[in-house]
Design an enzyme around this catalytic site. Structure first.
Site, PDB file in Angstrom:
ATOM      1  N   SER A   1       0.864  -1.190   0.000  1.00 23.48           N
ATOM      2  CA  SER A   1       0.000   0.000   0.000  1.00 23.48           C
ATOM      3  C   SER A   1       0.891   1.227   0.000  1.00 23.48           C
ATOM      4  O   SER A   1       1.520   1.553   1.010  1.00 23.48           O
ATOM      5  CB  SER A   1      -0.891   0.012   1.248  1.00 23.48           C
ATOM      6  OG  SER A   1      -1.881  -0.986   1.157  1.00 23.48           O
TER       7      SER A   1
ATOM      8  N   LYS B  11       0.077   5.568   8.756  1.00 18.69           N
ATOM      9  CA  LYS B  11       0.858   5.487   7.515  1.00 18.69           C
ATOM     10  C   LYS B  11      -0.051   5.754   6.307  1.00 18.69           C
ATOM     11  O   LYS B  11       0.311   6.496   5.395  1.00 18.69           O
ATOM     12  CB  LYS B  11       1.503   4.107   7.389  1.00 18.69           C
ATOM     13  CG  LYS B  11       2.349   3.927   6.138  1.00 18.69           C
ATOM     14  CD  LYS B  11       2.367   2.486   5.662  1.00 18.69           C
ATOM     15  CE  LYS B  11       2.188   2.430   4.164  1.00 18.69           C
ATOM     16  NZ  LYS B  11       1.974   1.066   3.648  1.00 18.69           N
TER      17      LYS B  11
ATOM     18  N   LYS C  82      -7.359   2.230  -2.512  1.00 19.40           N
ATOM     19  CA  LYS C  82      -6.973   1.858  -1.145  1.00 19.40           C
ATOM     20  C   LYS C  82      -6.895   3.098  -0.254  1.00 19.40           C
ATOM     21  O   LYS C  82      -7.380   3.085   0.887  1.00 19.40           O
ATOM     22  CB  LYS C  82      -5.625   1.126  -1.154  1.00 19.40           C
ATOM     23  CG  LYS C  82      -5.064   0.784   0.235  1.00 19.40           C
ATOM     24  CD  LYS C  82      -5.758  -0.399   0.866  1.00 19.40           C
ATOM     25  CE  LYS C  82      -5.385  -0.576   2.341  1.00 19.40           C
ATOM     26  NZ  LYS C  82      -4.045  -1.141   2.543  1.00 19.40           N
TER      27      LYS C  82
END
Lengths: 295, 295
Positions: A95, A238, A170
Site C-alpha cells: 500500500s 501510515k 486503497k
C-alpha cells in the site's frame, strides 16, 4: 502453472506466498532477512536478490512496507528492473503512494513489461485466510493474466482502472474508514456526555441513515472498550500520511483527514500506536474528560 | 381513543396530525397561521391557543421549528403550561436542544404531568407516509401510554432513556450522518482528483469496511450530481448548530462537526441552502477546483 516471484515475506507477504506455493505454482522468494523456512519446506525456492527473482519468474509480486521500499526493491541495486526481460508482469501489492505508483508503472513499461498496482485490505487475518480484498490498477490484459494468482490470495478482486487506481482506491478506503470512525466517535461521545446510554443510542441509529459497518463494529468496540487490534493505529497513520502527502501533490483539501491524523497522533502520544483504530475515540475522550462508556 | 392536542402544523406537523385524525382520535389543533382546512374537514377541531389545546386534550404534541419556539409554545403567554392539569402528557416531537429539553421536562413535571421528547427522522416524506423513526426520552410509563399514538406516525419507535435522551439521539444521528457524508466526499474527491473513476472506486469499496448507507446513497448523488433534496443543507445546519451549542455547554470537543458546519456554511454562501446535504461535497470541490464527476 506460473513462475511467480515474491519479494517481501513479512506478516502479510509470507502467508500470501504460501498460498501460491500450495496452489502449485513455482515460487521464487526473496526478503531482506531470508525467506521463512516453512516456505522452503513447502516447495518455495530462495533467491539471493530481487534481481534474481525477476530473472527467474514471469510474474513478480512485491509486498513491502512503504513507497521508498518499493522504489528500492524495483529500481535499486540488484533490484527487479535489473532482472526483468520483456513480457513479464510486475505486481506491487504493497500500500503506497498512487502518484509514485504511476511513475513506477511508466518505468516498468519502458522495459517492455506490464505493471499492476494491487494493494489489499483485510490485514494479516485476511492474508492467512486468503480472503483479502484486492484493488487493482493497470492494463486489463495484465489483470486477466494474473487473476488466477490473485484468486489464491483474496476474494473481492476488482479491476478499478489504469495504473495507480488500485492505490488510489486503497487510500480512499482508508480515508473513509478513518473519518467514519471519527464520525461515530463524535456521535457516541456527544450522546454519552449528554447523559444517554451510548449502547441504546447506537441501537436506535442502526437501520437509519447513520448505519455503517463502522457504527456496527467500531461503535461496539468504543462502547465495550475493546481496543485490541483489529487494525493498528500506526498502520492507519501510515495510510493517512499517504492520503495527506498525495493530497498536497494533487492539490486537494482533506480537512477531516488532517484532523483524524492529528487524533491518531494524540493516541500514539498516549502509547496507543498498537491500539485498534477505533481507539481514536480516546483522543476525543481526553479532550472531553469523559469516556463513551465504562469498559 | 385519546384526546390529542397538536401544536405546529407545518410541513411535518400537518401530515402527522392528519394520521392521528384518520386513526380515529379526537384531535385539537393550533398553529400560528391557523390549521389547514383539510384537517378540519377530516374531523380535527381548531383551538385559539396552545393553552386551549392543552386544556382540551390529554396528550399534547408540539412540532415546531426550534428550541425557542418550543419554549414559547410551552411556557409563553397562552402557552401549554397555562392549560395543563395534572396527569396529562406533553410530547415534543420537534428537534431541539437536549440540554434545554431536560429543563422543559422538569418544569412540566412540576405541574404533575409527564414529558416525552420524541424527535423524528425521515423528513416530510416519512411524515406523509407515516414511516418516521421516532427516538423517545422520558418516563417509560408515559412512553407506553403514548406508543399507539406514535405508531400512527412512524415505524421505528425507540425508547432510548430518560428526558433529553431522544433529542440527544437525534443530534448524535445528525452528527454521524453529516460527518459520514464528509468522509465519503473526501474519499471520492481524492480518488477523482488522482485520476480514478469515482464510480468504480465506490463499487470496489462497497462491501468492505468503508460500507455505509451514506456511501451507497449520498456517494451516488455526488457521482451523478443530483443535489435536489432529500434533506436540505439549511436543516442540517440547524442540527449541527444544536450539536455545537450543546457540545459547548456539555464540554465536549467535536472538531469534525465544526468543520462540517463550516463546509455547509460555504455551500449556503454559494446559494446552496436548499441543496441536498450530499451537496457538502461542493465546498470541498471548490477548494480543489475539481468535481468528483461530471453530471
Amino acid at each position: 502453472m506460473e513462475k511467480i516471484g515474491f519479494i517481501g515475506l513479512g506478516i502479510m507477504g509470507a502467508p500470501m506466498a504460501g498460498h501460491l506455493i500450495d496452489g502449485g505454482h513455482e515460487v521464487f522468494l526473496f526478503s531482506r532477512s531470508g525467506p521463512p523456512a516453512d516456505l522452503i519446506d513447502r516447495g518455495g525456492t530462495a533467491r539471493a536478490s530481487a534481481k534474481e527473482v525477476a530473472a527467474s519468474a514471469d510474474v513478480i509480486i512485491t509486498m513491502v512496507p512503504d513507497t521508498p521500499d518499493v522504489e528500492k526493491v524495483l529500481f535499486g541495486a540488484n533490484g527487479v528492473a535489473e532482472g526483468l526481460s520483456a513480457g513479464k508482469v510486475v505486481v506491487d501489492m504493497s500500500s503506497i503512494s498512487p502518484v509514485a505508483t504511476k511513475a513506477f508503472a511508466a518505468r516498468i513499461k519502458e522495459l517492455g513489461c506490464d505493471y499492476l498496482d494491487a494493494p489489499v485490505s483485510g490485514g494479516d487475518v485476511g492474508a492467512k485466510a486468503a480472503t483479502l480484498s484486492i484493488m487493482v490498477g493497470g492494463p486489463k490484459v495484465a489483470f486477466e493474466r494474473v487473476h488466477a494468482v490473485f484468486a489464491l490470495m483474496g476474494k473481492n478482486i476488482t479491476h478499478v482502472g489504469e495504473s495507480g487506481d488500485g492505490q488510489t482506491t486503497k487510500v480512499a478506503n482508508q480515508i473513509i474508514v478513518a473519518l467514519t470512525i471519527e464520525a461515530v466517535a463524535e456521535g457516541l461521545l456527544f450522546a454519552s456526555k449528554a447523559g444517554a446510554d451510548p449502547s441504546k443510542v447506537r441501537d436506535a441509529l442502526m437501520g437509519g441513515l447513520a448505519t455503517s459497518r463502522i457504527l456496527e463494529i467500531h461503535g461496539e468496540r468504543m462502547i465495550k472498550r475493546t481496543f485490541d487490534p483489529g487494525f493498528r493505529i500506526a498502520l492507519h497513520q501510515k495510510d493517512l500520511d499517504l492520503a495527506l502527502q498525495n493530497a498536497k501533490t494533487l492539490g486537494v483539501s482533506l480537512p477531516n483527514t488532517a484532523t483524524c491524523q492529528a487524533l491518531f497522533n494524540a493516541c500514539t502520544a498516549q502509547g496507543g500506536a498498537a491500539w485498534d483504530h477505533s481507539g481514536m475515540v480516546k483522543a476525543l475522550e481526553q479532550l472531553a474528560h469523559h469516556q463513551v462508556a465504562e469498559g
